[in-house]
Design an enzyme around this catalytic site. Structure first.
Site, PDB file in Angstrom:
ATOM      1  N   ASN A  34      80.871  27.985  86.152  1.00 60.19           N
ATOM      2  CA  ASN A  34      81.671  28.471  87.266  1.00 60.19           C
ATOM      3  C   ASN A  34      80.728  28.988  88.348  1.00 60.19           C
ATOM      4  O   ASN A  34      79.927  29.896  88.095  1.00 60.19           O
ATOM      5  CB  ASN A  34      82.597  29.595  86.771  1.00 60.19           C
ATOM      6  CG  ASN A  34      83.556  30.067  87.841  1.00 60.19           C
ATOM      7  OD1 ASN A  34      83.179  30.270  88.984  1.00 60.19           O
ATOM      8  ND2 ASN A  34      84.807  30.279  87.466  1.00 60.19           N
ATOM      9  N   HIS A  86      80.491  32.796  92.061  1.00 60.31           N
ATOM     10  CA  HIS A  86      79.722  33.945  92.543  1.00 60.31           C
ATOM     11  C   HIS A  86      78.490  33.554  93.360  1.00 60.31           C
ATOM     12  O   HIS A  86      77.824  34.431  93.920  1.00 60.31           O
ATOM     13  CB  HIS A  86      79.400  34.874  91.383  1.00 60.31           C
ATOM     14  CG  HIS A  86      80.661  35.495  90.846  1.00 60.31           C
ATOM     15  ND1 HIS A  86      81.419  36.382  91.577  1.00 60.31           N
ATOM     16  CD2 HIS A  86      81.330  35.300  89.680  1.00 60.31           C
ATOM     17  CE1 HIS A  86      82.484  36.728  90.880  1.00 60.31           C
ATOM     18  NE2 HIS A  86      82.458  36.088  89.729  1.00 60.31           N
ATOM     19  N   HIS A 114      87.220  28.670  91.480  1.00 63.97           N
ATOM     20  CA  HIS A 114      88.542  29.281  91.633  1.00 63.97           C
ATOM     21  C   HIS A 114      88.828  29.484  93.113  1.00 63.97           C
ATOM     22  O   HIS A 114      88.153  30.268  93.780  1.00 63.97           O
ATOM     23  CB  HIS A 114      88.550  30.620  90.892  1.00 63.97           C
ATOM     24  CG  HIS A 114      89.881  31.295  90.860  1.00 63.97           C
ATOM     25  ND1 HIS A 114      90.106  32.438  90.127  1.00 63.97           N
ATOM     26  CD2 HIS A 114      91.068  31.012  91.462  1.00 63.97           C
ATOM     27  CE1 HIS A 114      91.355  32.817  90.266  1.00 63.97           C
ATOM     28  NE2 HIS A 114      91.964  31.977  91.089  1.00 63.97           N
ATOM     29  N   ARG A 131      91.013  31.226  95.355  1.00 67.84           N
ATOM     30  CA  ARG A 131      91.975  32.329  95.324  1.00 67.84           C
ATOM     31  C   ARG A 131      92.799  32.384  96.610  1.00 67.84           C
ATOM     32  O   ARG A 131      92.391  31.908  97.659  1.00 67.84           O
ATOM     33  CB  ARG A 131      91.247  33.663  95.147  1.00 67.84           C
ATOM     34  CG  ARG A 131      90.805  33.943  93.707  1.00 67.84           C
ATOM     35  CD  ARG A 131      90.113  35.287  93.613  1.00 67.84           C
ATOM     36  NE  ARG A 131      89.900  35.670  92.228  1.00 67.84           N
ATOM     37  CZ  ARG A 131      90.716  36.441  91.518  1.00 67.84           C
ATOM     38  NH1 ARG A 131      91.824  36.905  92.081  1.00 67.84           N
ATOM     39  NH2 ARG A 131      90.444  36.752  90.271  1.00 67.84           N
ATOM     40  N   ARG A 176      88.403  34.981  98.458  1.00 69.54           N
ATOM     41  CA  ARG A 176      87.275  35.917  98.314  1.00 69.54           C
ATOM     42  C   ARG A 176      86.013  35.223  97.808  1.00 69.54           C
ATOM     43  O   ARG A 176      84.915  35.716  98.011  1.00 69.54           O
ATOM     44  CB  ARG A 176      87.638  37.072  97.375  1.00 69.54           C
ATOM     45  CG  ARG A 176      87.724  36.680  95.915  1.00 69.54           C
ATOM     46  CD  ARG A 176      87.981  37.867  95.023  1.00 69.54           C
ATOM     47  NE  ARG A 176      89.328  38.402  95.207  1.00 69.54           N
ATOM     48  CZ  ARG A 176      89.880  39.269  94.354  1.00 69.54           C
ATOM     49  NH1 ARG A 176      89.200  39.706  93.319  1.00 69.54           N
ATOM     50  NH2 ARG A 176      91.104  39.691  94.561  1.00 69.54           N
ATOM     51  N   GLU A 190      90.295  26.132  89.355  1.00 66.13           N
ATOM     52  CA  GLU A 190      91.152  27.218  88.890  1.00 66.13           C
ATOM     53  C   GLU A 190      92.068  27.629  90.029  1.00 66.13           C
ATOM     54  O   GLU A 190      91.622  27.763  91.180  1.00 66.13           O
ATOM     55  CB  GLU A 190      90.310  28.411  88.428  1.00 66.13           C
ATOM     56  CG  GLU A 190      89.525  28.143  87.160  1.00 66.13           C
ATOM     57  CD  GLU A 190      88.799  29.359  86.643  1.00 66.13           C
ATOM     58  OE1 GLU A 190      88.413  29.355  85.453  1.00 66.13           O
ATOM     59  OE2 GLU A 190      88.601  30.326  87.426  1.00 66.13           O
ATOM     60  N   THR A 221      89.768  37.625  87.123  1.00 64.65           N
ATOM     61  CA  THR A 221      90.965  37.342  86.344  1.00 64.65           C
ATOM     62  C   THR A 221      90.953  38.185  85.074  1.00 64.65           C
ATOM     63  O   THR A 221      90.031  38.110  84.268  1.00 64.65           O
ATOM     64  CB  THR A 221      91.030  35.847  85.979  1.00 64.65           C
ATOM     65  OG1 THR A 221      90.994  35.080  87.184  1.00 64.65           O
ATOM     66  CG2 THR A 221      92.308  35.539  85.228  1.00 64.65           C
ATOM     67  N   GLU A 245      92.927  27.152  77.656  1.00 63.45           N
ATOM     68  CA  GLU A 245      91.669  27.891  77.686  1.00 63.45           C
ATOM     69  C   GLU A 245      91.980  29.301  77.212  1.00 63.45           C
ATOM     70  O   GLU A 245      92.723  30.044  77.867  1.00 63.45           O
ATOM     71  CB  GLU A 245      91.051  27.912  79.082  1.00 63.45           C
ATOM     72  CG  GLU A 245      89.727  28.673  79.102  1.00 63.45           C
ATOM     73  CD  GLU A 245      88.923  28.502  80.375  1.00 63.45           C
ATOM     74  OE1 GLU A 245      88.063  29.362  80.651  1.00 63.45           O
ATOM     75  OE2 GLU A 245      89.143  27.500  81.094  1.00 63.45           O
ATOM     76  N   HIS A 277      85.520  33.593  79.631  1.00 63.19           N
ATOM     77  CA  HIS A 277      85.619  34.876  80.310  1.00 63.19           C
ATOM     78  C   HIS A 277      84.725  35.899  79.617  1.00 63.19           C
ATOM     79  O   HIS A 277      84.893  36.224  78.454  1.00 63.19           O
ATOM     80  CB  HIS A 277      87.042  35.437  80.374  1.00 63.19           C
ATOM     81  CG  HIS A 277      87.187  36.502  81.437  1.00 63.19           C
ATOM     82  ND1 HIS A 277      87.418  36.205  82.760  1.00 63.19           N
ATOM     83  CD2 HIS A 277      87.106  37.844  81.377  1.00 63.19           C
ATOM     84  CE1 HIS A 277      87.480  37.324  83.472  1.00 63.19           C
ATOM     85  NE2 HIS A 277      87.295  38.338  82.645  1.00 63.19           N
TER      86      HIS A 277
END
Length: 250
Positions: free
Chosen positions: A10, A13, A46, A48, A52, A76, A107, A157, A200
């Site tokens: 992922n 970030h 993701h 959003r 963000r 996502e 999340t 998941e 996660h």
């Protein structure tokens, strides 16, 4: 055990770092390219509601990159009409429907598929008919797994956040209890014909027991890998995660 466990990286970030200062750097698409070159089996991002992390144009560029490299982009998204339209236009190979609240940092917890079945099922159907393989990010509970199957999802998941928190707190008893729940959930989901992914909060220190779950096909890991890349570089961080995952499958 199943074949070699896949690692989805992922890269949200990387976008977080870019957005902290504005501008174009570091580019999350460049991060995805570096992850692919370092052995990632897939790229997760993701989009959003508040943008963000990823921006709309990031997702378009990521899809172009992943298609050219024959690597799945896993988008996502929340179960909203806005995100459904974007995903239908984008046509990523994979879509993971997750819960989303504006006030959360990341999340937290799984999607309540039982309570939202009537709204989630049509979205799963449209995405599937559009060519995306749909997964639902859920807790390892039989009721949620049954609901995911009923919705027509191909993948679940399982949320490993509580396990990661217990592990970080050195609460060995609680971590073992949650791990058993994840193991049982994976076995049950597999028995229903669902592909099992987990993710996660996974780190070098806690990933082994999760990777060793026989039914696991893919782990999705982001924040920790990007964080470690600050100190050791992205390729070494991915290679070390890959090494630990592979060792757990022996």
């Amino acid at each position: 055990m199943s074949d070699k466990l896949r690692l989805g990286v992922n890269i949200d970030h990387v976008a977080t770092l870019r957005n902290a200062r504005g501008g174009a750097h570091p580019d999350p698409v460049a991060g995805a390219w570096a992850a692919i070159q370092s052995g990632a089996d897939g790229i997760t991002a993701h989009l959003r509601e508040d943008r963000r992390h990823m921006r709309d144009d990031d997702m378009v560029r990521l899809q172009t990159l992943c298609e050219s490299e024959d690597i799945p982009l896993n988008m996502e998204m929340a179960a909203t009409s806005e995100m459904l339209k974007i995903a239908l236009d984008l046509k990523p190979k994979a879509v993971c429907i997750v819960p989303e609240r504006r006030e959360e940092r990341t999340t937290e917890g799984g999607l309540d598929v039982v309570g939202q079945h009537n709204s989630v099922a049509p979205i799963v159907r449209e995405l599937t008919e559009n060519g995306s393989r749909v997964s639902l990010f859920i807790e390892a509970q039989r009721t949620q797994i049954d609901a995911a199957k009923s919705c027509g999802a191909a993948v679940v998941e399982l949320h490993t956040g509580a396990y990661a928190h217990a592990h970080e707190d050195d609460n060995i008893e609680l971590a073992a209890e949650i791990l058993k729940t994840l193991q049982d959930g994976a076995t049950y989901a597999h028995s229903l014909g669902l592909e099992v992914h987990l993710g996660h909060g996974l780190t070098f220190d806690n990933v082994s027991d999760i990777a060793a779950i026989p039914e696991a096909v893919e782990l999705n890991i982001g924040h920790f890998i990007i964080g470690e890349a600050v100190f050791m570089g992205l390729e070494p961080a991915i290679l070390e995660m890959r090494r630990i995952m592979d060792a757990a499958r022996v």
